[in-house]
Scaffold this motif. Sequence first.
Motif, PDB file in Angstrom:
ATOM      1  N   UNK A 118      43.842  -4.780  47.758  1.00  0.00           N
ATOM      2  CA  UNK A 118      45.238  -4.415  47.961  1.00  0.00           C
ATOM      3  C   UNK A 118      45.547  -4.195  49.436  1.00  0.00           C
ATOM      4  N   UNK A 119      44.575  -3.701  50.180  1.00  0.00           N
ATOM      5  CA  UNK A 119      44.758  -3.525  51.620  1.00  0.00           C
ATOM      6  C   UNK A 119      44.839  -4.873  52.320  1.00  0.00           C
ATOM      7  N   UNK A 120      44.019  -5.818  51.886  1.00  0.00           N
ATOM      8  CA  UNK A 120      43.989  -7.137  52.528  1.00  0.00           C
ATOM      9  C   UNK A 120      45.159  -8.009  52.114  1.00  0.00           C
ATOM     10  N   UNK A 121      45.556  -7.906  50.849  1.00  0.00           N
ATOM     11  CA  UNK A 121      46.628  -8.750  50.308  1.00  0.00           C
ATOM     12  C   UNK A 121      47.475  -7.897  49.368  1.00  0.00           C
ATOM     13  N   UNK A 122      48.369  -7.071  49.913  1.00  0.00           N
ATOM     14  CA  UNK A 122      49.090  -6.073  49.110  1.00  0.00           C
ATOM     15  C   UNK A 122      49.762  -6.658  47.865  1.00  0.00           C
ATOM     16  N   UNK A 123      49.482  -5.994  46.745  1.00  0.00           N
ATOM     17  CA  UNK A 123      50.046  -6.376  45.450  1.00  0.00           C
ATOM     18  C   UNK A 123      49.940  -5.145  44.559  1.00  0.00           C
ATOM     19  N   UNK A 124      51.057  -4.607  44.135  1.00  0.00           N
ATOM     20  CA  UNK A 124      51.057  -3.364  43.368  1.00  0.00           C
ATOM     21  C   UNK A 124      50.189  -3.416  42.125  1.00  0.00           C
ATOM     22  N   UNK A 125      49.986  -4.609  41.590  1.00  0.00           N
ATOM     23  CA  UNK A 125      49.217  -4.712  40.345  1.00  0.00           C
ATOM     24  C   UNK A 125      47.752  -4.331  40.542  1.00  0.00           C
ATOM     25  N   UNK A 126      47.245  -4.471  41.774  1.00  0.00           N
ATOM     26  CA  UNK A 126      45.841  -4.135  42.008  1.00  0.00           C
ATOM     27  C   UNK A 126      45.607  -2.638  41.844  1.00  0.00           C
ATOM     28  N   UNK A 127      46.454  -1.832  42.457  1.00  0.00           N
ATOM     29  CA  UNK A 127      46.292  -0.386  42.321  1.00  0.00           C
ATOM     30  C   UNK A 127      46.669   0.082  40.921  1.00  0.00           C
ATOM     31  N   UNK A 128      47.625  -0.584  40.300  1.00  0.00           N
ATOM     32  CA  UNK A 128      47.961  -0.238  38.916  1.00  0.00           C
ATOM     33  C   UNK A 128      46.757  -0.450  38.012  1.00  0.00           C
ATOM     34  N   UNK A 129      46.082  -1.566  38.183  1.00  0.00           N
ATOM     35  CA  UNK A 129      44.887  -1.838  37.383  1.00  0.00           C
ATOM     36  C   UNK A 129      43.791  -0.829  37.682  1.00  0.00           C
ATOM     37  N   UNK A 130      43.606  -0.503  38.959  1.00  0.00           N
ATOM     38  CA  UNK A 130      42.584   0.460  39.331  1.00  0.00           C
ATOM     39  C   UNK A 130      42.867   1.826  38.706  1.00  0.00           C
ATOM     40  N   UNK A 131      44.113   2.246  38.723  1.00  0.00           N
ATOM     41  CA  UNK A 131      44.464   3.534  38.131  1.00  0.00           C
ATOM     42  C   UNK A 131      44.250   3.540  36.621  1.00  0.00           C
ATOM     43  N   UNK A 132      44.566   2.447  35.969  1.00  0.00           N
ATOM     44  CA  UNK A 132      44.342   2.349  34.525  1.00  0.00           C
ATOM     45  C   UNK A 132      42.860   2.484  34.194  1.00  0.00           C
TER      46      UNK A 132
END
Length: 380
Positions: free
Chosen positions: A261-275
Amino acid sequence: MLFSRGFLAPVLIPIALSGSVFANDGRERAEEALRTLQGYYNDGTGLWNTIGWWNGANCMTAIANLALIDPSVVETADYVFNNTLNKAPPSNPNPGPEVKTNSGKRSFSTRAANPVNASQWLDSAYDDDAWWALAWIAAYDVTEDNTYLTLAEDIFAALVKAWGTRCGGGGIYWNPTDSYINAITNELFLSVAAHLANRVPSKKTEYVQWAIKEWDWFTAQGFFGQNHTINDGLLDNCENNGATVWSYNQGVVLGGLVELNKAAPDNTYLESANTIAKAAIDTLADSNHVIHDWCETSSCEPDGTQFKGIFIRNLEMLQRASPSDLYKSVIENSANSIWEKDRNDQGQFGVNWAGPANVGKIDASTHSSAFDALVAAAAI
């Protein structure tokens, strides 16, 4: 000046008082735990006595993470990185340069500009290779020595050659001679690619592409259970094998997604990580928010003793990127429980963070895993 066992090379760690005087100071607790960990360090082999090859990479990563927040241990960390780089390769159980794969052989040649032969860090398991890549990236983060970063790049280049074609046309087997596709190897591939994307500007696009390719492939496979936890791997028919929900399988992916997400920001990456993180905590934490693996009731040796620290390490990465009171509670409560209930008279930590420390074998793996949690707590 502290000397490690059996040798006279200095391991410089500030002298610290022992006992509960530091119970409320996370950094000083971590420093004291590092002193104890270095009692296992063998200057002659560049590794930690009582544990295996891949565990050593995780010991080094934990030390690097402490050095990033505690300048007083940078000298110790720098010594360990350099000594391990030069002394550890002969202890590699199955070194390169050629490793058989299911599609023939992966040949490996070291770039001329790098004095370190990365094939010495490749063994018979692709996940081991990736653990060392992450360790050398961590060493680079502390020292900014490009030797370490280039070594990590070369290890990743070898992993790329192992990219498969069976399940969904991608992924990596867990070793060159076995068709088992497990979660951890592929999570590590994602994490190494994403870490490199944020540290090698000239090749950022390439590394981002590999990280996204891995994540897209991973999410299309059957690794996830019904409650969003990650099982150990895939059956021969590429379906979820229903195997153990290990803590480290829930952890490595978190760090990989944070870096991606830091390299290629996309909200879905952190959403998946939080899930994934919340599902893992719901599954693995006790009522006091202390993390456990199922094997603590029997035996976690030889590998499971390392797993929980890896989870907490990566949960702390997610906490920095996507703060949560839940994550903070798990990190702090696990660290406090380790310090108060899982520490023996020698300052060593056991496998069950809820204690007591004298249940089961204590070695550099159980201690370094708990040390990882103390470092995470000191960082938040």
